[in-house]
Design a protein around this motif. Sequence first.
Motif, mmCIF file in Angstrom:
data_model
loop_
_atom_site.group_PDB
_atom_site.id
_atom_site.type_symbol
_atom_site.label_atom_id
_atom_site.label_comp_id
_atom_site.label_asym_id
_atom_site.label_seq_id
_atom_site.Cartn_x
_atom_site.Cartn_y
_atom_site.Cartn_z
ATOM 1 N N HIS A 125 -9.603 63.714 36.391
ATOM 2 C CA HIS A 125 -8.861 63.855 35.806
ATOM 3 C C HIS A 125 -9.225 64.214 34.631
ATOM 4 C CE1 HIS A 125 -5.521 60.891 37.619
ATOM 5 N NE2 HIS A 125 -6.492 61.899 38.441
ATOM 6 N N LEU A 175 -7.738 67.460 28.717
ATOM 7 C CA LEU A 175 -7.386 69.147 28.011
ATOM 8 C C LEU A 175 -9.255 69.764 27.422
ATOM 9 C CD1 LEU A 175 -3.690 69.556 27.668
ATOM 10 C CD2 LEU A 175 -5.551 69.354 29.582
ATOM 11 N N GLU A 187 -3.953 63.744 26.512
ATOM 12 C CA GLU A 187 -3.116 64.967 27.511
ATOM 13 C C GLU A 187 -4.350 64.841 28.580
ATOM 14 O OE1 GLU A 187 -0.388 68.385 27.830
ATOM 15 O OE2 GLU A 187 -1.390 68.095 25.891
ATOM 16 N N HIS A 188 -4.349 64.890 30.366
ATOM 17 C CA HIS A 188 -5.201 65.344 30.814
ATOM 18 C C HIS A 188 -5.219 66.308 32.147
ATOM 19 C CE1 HIS A 188 -6.872 61.311 29.646
ATOM 20 N NE2 HIS A 188 -7.969 62.055 30.603
ATOM 21 N N GLN A 189 -5.513 66.467 33.214
ATOM 22 C CA GLN A 189 -5.518 68.075 33.662
ATOM 23 C C GLN A 189 -6.004 67.610 35.415
ATOM 24 O OE1 GLN A 189 -3.415 71.729 34.133
ATOM 25 N NE2 GLN A 189 -4.100 70.889 36.295
ATOM 26 N N ARG A 207 -11.315 70.627 29.936
ATOM 27 C CA ARG A 207 -11.162 71.557 31.026
ATOM 28 C C ARG A 207 -12.019 72.348 31.210
ATOM 29 N NH1 ARG A 207 -4.223 73.243 31.265
ATOM 30 N NH2 ARG A 207 -5.146 73.790 29.281
ATOM 31 N N THR A 263 -0.048 69.143 33.612
ATOM 32 C CA THR A 263 -0.776 68.268 32.976
ATOM 33 C C THR A 263 0.388 66.925 32.351
ATOM 34 O OG1 THR A 263 -0.174 68.792 30.868
ATOM 35 C CG2 THR A 263 -1.997 70.369 31.359
#
Length: 301
Positions: A109, A112, A136-138, A115, A129
């Motif tokens: 995870h 951002l 906030e994550h991706q 990333r 996301t």
Amino acid sequence: MNPSAAFHVETADYAVQQALLHGVRRAVFVEEQKVPAELETDSLDPLSRHALAFDAQGQAIGAGRLTPDQRIGRMAVLAAWRGQGVGEALLHKLLEQARALGWGEVSLHAQLAARDFYARNGFLPQGPTFVEAGIEHQTMRQRLDGAMRVQDPEQAAAATTAVIHSARRHLRWQIRGNDALLAQPQVLAALRRFATARHDKQVQLLLHASDLSALPAAFIALVQRLPSVFQLREPVDPADCQVASAGLGSDSGACYFRPIGARCEGEFALAAQARAHQQEELFQRIWERSRDCAELRVLGV
């Protein structure tokens, strides 16, 4: 901090070195990013494999872990040491452990802000996301035992960035159609970083005359500014002109192949020596039959 300052990374024994691991993680997550302290540790810590980075004086400066569910996490580097390769060295140590365990893939995870860092190192984004611990994550994933399918523009940009980043001294790139990848900031940044590195390097570009008008201005400007790095040719053999595919490969064995060059869908691998060699042979056959494209160097922007 001196960019050339020495550091090293080693696997960590959680039972013995947990204070060092949590010290780094608390400094980054709790003190700097304001993540609630109770979220910094969890029940997976004793079950996970860990890595620590140390400076020349033996002070812990970075940490990361590999959980039993095949996920990389808790990646943290002290602020003074960022941008000096510590995070990448930690990531490679954890990937080395995952391969030793025989795992076929790993996920993570990514915040951002990080990333692009993970994309450069072979991770492709998956899904939308989401918010985790207020940040906030991706979700991102990397196959360790074969090629990955590229299915959307975000994955295409990540795959392209990874291949460029993997190159030691040589990139080969066949471009077809209105290739939006060339306008992506992370792709241009990776290409600029490679082209301006302080070592001998070369980028071979196969560009079809019919596609010139689609080239982004920023890409053309980079090619024009570094004529000793970029070699440009245009296919002239009728059979070569009919080739619809596009591909990017590096001298490390990384490659991203698109059967339909005007589309992003394709296949990406960081270490696919056989496939990379096959692509290189096809590329070089077309390259040898193609003509030098001097007019591309003076194309107006």
